[in-house]
Design an enzyme around this catalytic site. Structure first.
Site, short mmCIF file in Angstrom:
data_model
loop_
_atom_site.label_atom_id
_atom_site.label_comp_id
_atom_site.label_asym_id
_atom_site.label_seq_id
_atom_site.Cartn_x
_atom_site.Cartn_y
_atom_site.Cartn_z
N TYR A 1 32.94 30.50 24.37
CA TYR A 1 34.21 30.84 23.72
C TYR A 1 35.11 29.61 23.61
O TYR A 1 35.56 29.07 24.61
CB TYR A 1 34.95 31.94 24.49
CG TYR A 1 34.19 33.23 24.67
CD1 TYR A 1 33.16 33.60 23.81
CD2 TYR A 1 34.52 34.11 25.70
CE1 TYR A 1 32.47 34.78 23.98
CE2 TYR A 1 33.84 35.31 25.87
CZ TYR A 1 32.81 35.64 25.02
OH TYR A 1 32.13 36.82 25.18
N HIS B 1 24.19 35.37 28.69
CA HIS B 1 24.89 35.87 27.51
C HIS B 1 23.93 36.54 26.52
O HIS B 1 24.25 37.58 25.93
CB HIS B 1 25.61 34.71 26.83
CG HIS B 1 26.83 35.10 26.08
ND1 HIS B 1 27.86 34.24 25.81
CD2 HIS B 1 27.21 36.27 25.52
CE1 HIS B 1 28.82 34.85 25.14
NE2 HIS B 1 28.43 36.08 24.95
N PRO C 1 35.08 47.61 23.01
CA PRO C 1 35.15 49.08 23.13
C PRO C 1 36.04 49.71 22.07
O PRO C 1 36.00 50.93 21.89
CB PRO C 1 35.73 49.28 24.53
CG PRO C 1 36.55 48.05 24.77
CD PRO C 1 35.78 46.95 24.13
N LEU C 2 36.81 48.88 21.36
CA LEU C 2 37.66 49.37 20.27
C LEU C 2 37.12 48.93 18.90
O LEU C 2 37.86 48.88 17.92
CB LEU C 2 39.10 48.88 20.46
CG LEU C 2 39.80 49.44 21.70
CD1 LEU C 2 41.15 48.78 21.90
CD2 LEU C 2 39.96 50.95 21.57
N GLY C 3 35.81 48.63 18.86
CA GLY C 3 35.22 48.26 17.58
C GLY C 3 35.89 47.05 16.96
O GLY C 3 36.19 47.05 15.77
N ARG C 4 36.10 46.00 17.79
CA ARG C 4 36.78 44.78 17.33
C ARG C 4 38.15 45.10 16.73
O ARG C 4 38.57 44.51 15.75
CB ARG C 4 35.89 44.02 16.36
CG ARG C 4 34.63 43.49 17.04
CD ARG C 4 33.65 42.83 16.10
NE ARG C 4 32.57 42.23 16.87
CZ ARG C 4 31.54 42.89 17.38
NH1 ARG C 4 31.43 44.19 17.17
NH2 ARG C 4 30.61 42.28 18.09
N GLY C 5 38.80 46.06 17.34
CA GLY C 5 40.15 46.45 16.91
C GLY C 5 40.18 47.51 15.85
O GLY C 5 41.23 48.12 15.60
N PHE C 6 39.05 47.77 15.21
CA PHE C 6 39.04 48.69 14.07
C PHE C 6 39.42 50.11 14.48
O PHE C 6 40.12 50.81 13.73
CB PHE C 6 37.66 48.68 13.41
CG PHE C 6 37.61 49.45 12.13
CD1 PHE C 6 38.08 48.87 10.95
CD2 PHE C 6 37.12 50.74 12.08
CE1 PHE C 6 38.04 49.58 9.75
CE2 PHE C 6 37.09 51.46 10.89
CZ PHE C 6 37.56 50.87 9.72
#
Length: 328
Positions: free
Chosen positions: A57, A124, A204-209
């Site tokens: 990252y 990873h 867990p939030l679908g990349r914010g979606f």
């Protein structure tokens, strides 16, 4: 919000929700170190103990950032980092799991983090050219040397997990898991539970979606990785927005956000599940943690799953090349 409860990844005690730190350095456009450090400090103040990073990252920047943030507060933190990507962003993907690289990567991460040990060290991605026994054997040497406390794998398949666990106990599997990514439920989750391995869902939030904050990619930075992901592509995006609209309706009935409902659903999948939603902002950190207080009945869980059936999710979670590096 109540105090953050404790869950266990194998024998490792962590906060029931962790903080994914990737976006503070990588993948989602420009970031602000001062803002990120303030959010990290706020997370610790609120009782979050699990901080998740990786050497990939920001080409090491994220580990350095975390190291600066936890200086003086090391005993409050379960530091998790990952190794395996030997390429830089934009270069062809190169995964390394050979013993020499494992040792080299660990030393570099310890230096960037400014610590003498890593609490949870993940591979990873699995290197297809190196037997998992060699990789985990080298990771186990790090445990014996006191440089690492517990071991994990990321995006590994069920067979690989079994072989790895036979070499040295694996404490956690970190893989993508959310209402719109559920492929590990059929085989991988049961194997992890059979072996006593905790589950750490990333994105867990679908990349914010799944928060409902994105109706197009127009507002995303040109360097945002979501611009190149199939689920955000024209056609797929519109179909997926219809699913988020249904989640919004269910969330409104509970006076919570769609994101909180999605997190609550995942947290109800078992006491061995520790999601690591990522954010750079204190406001969203608090919103995510508040999902820990959202209880769900069996009927509500069924309604949430009916609103987002896997077969209705449009597009794969990665492009074809990236998919070749998961579930190995």
């Amino acid at each position: 919000m109540t105090d953050v409860p404790t869950r266990y990844l194998g024998e490792l005690a962590v906060s029931a929700q962790g903080l994914g730190c990737m976006g503070m350095s990588h993948g989602y456009g420009a970031s602000d170190d001062a803002q990120s450090i303030a959010t990290l400090h706020h997370a610790l103040d609120l009782g979050v103990t699990l901080l998740d990073t990786a050497d990939f990252y920001g080409a090491g920047h994220n580990e350095e950032l975390i190291g600066r943030a936890v200086a003086g507060r090391r005993d409050e933190v379960v530091l998790a980092t990952k190794f395996g990507f030997a390429n830089r962003l934009g270069e062809p993907t190169l995964i390394r799991g050979d013993a020499a690289y494992v040792r080299q990567a660990c030393e570099a991460s310890l230096r960037r983090l400014g610590v003498d040990h890593i609490d949870l060290y993940y591979q990873h991605r699995v290197d297809p050219r190196v037997p998992i026994e060699e990789t985990v054997g080298a990771m186990a040497e790090l445990v014996r040397a006191g440089k690492v406390r517990y071991l994990g794998l990321s995006e590994a398949g069920a067979g690989t997990i079994r072989r790895a666990h036979a070499v040295h106990p694996i404490s956690a599997l970190q893989s993508e898991w959310s209402l719109w990514t559920r492929d590990l439920e059929a085989e991988t989750v049961p194997v992890c539970r059979e072996l006593g391995i905790g589950l750490v869902p990333f994105s867990p939030l679908g990349r914010g979606f799944l928060t409902g904050r994105y109706s197009s990619v127009d507002g995303l930075a040109e360097t945002d990785v979501r611009r190149g992901q199939p689920r955000f592509a024209d056609g797929n995006l519109e179909r997926n927005l219809a699913i988020v609209a249904k989640l919004d309706e269910l969330a409104a009935a509970r006076s919570v956000t769609a994101g909180q409902l999605a997190l609550a659903w995942l947290q109800h999948r078992g006491d061995d599940v520790v999601p690591i939603p990522g954010t750079r902002r204190q406001r969203y950190l608090e919103e995510n943690l508040a999902a820990l207080d959202v209880g769900l009945s069996a009927e509500e869980i069924a309604a949430i799953e009916a609103a987002a059936p896997p077969e209705h999710i449009a597009g794969s979670r990665y492009d074809a090349t990236s998919l070749t590096f998961v579930n190995r």
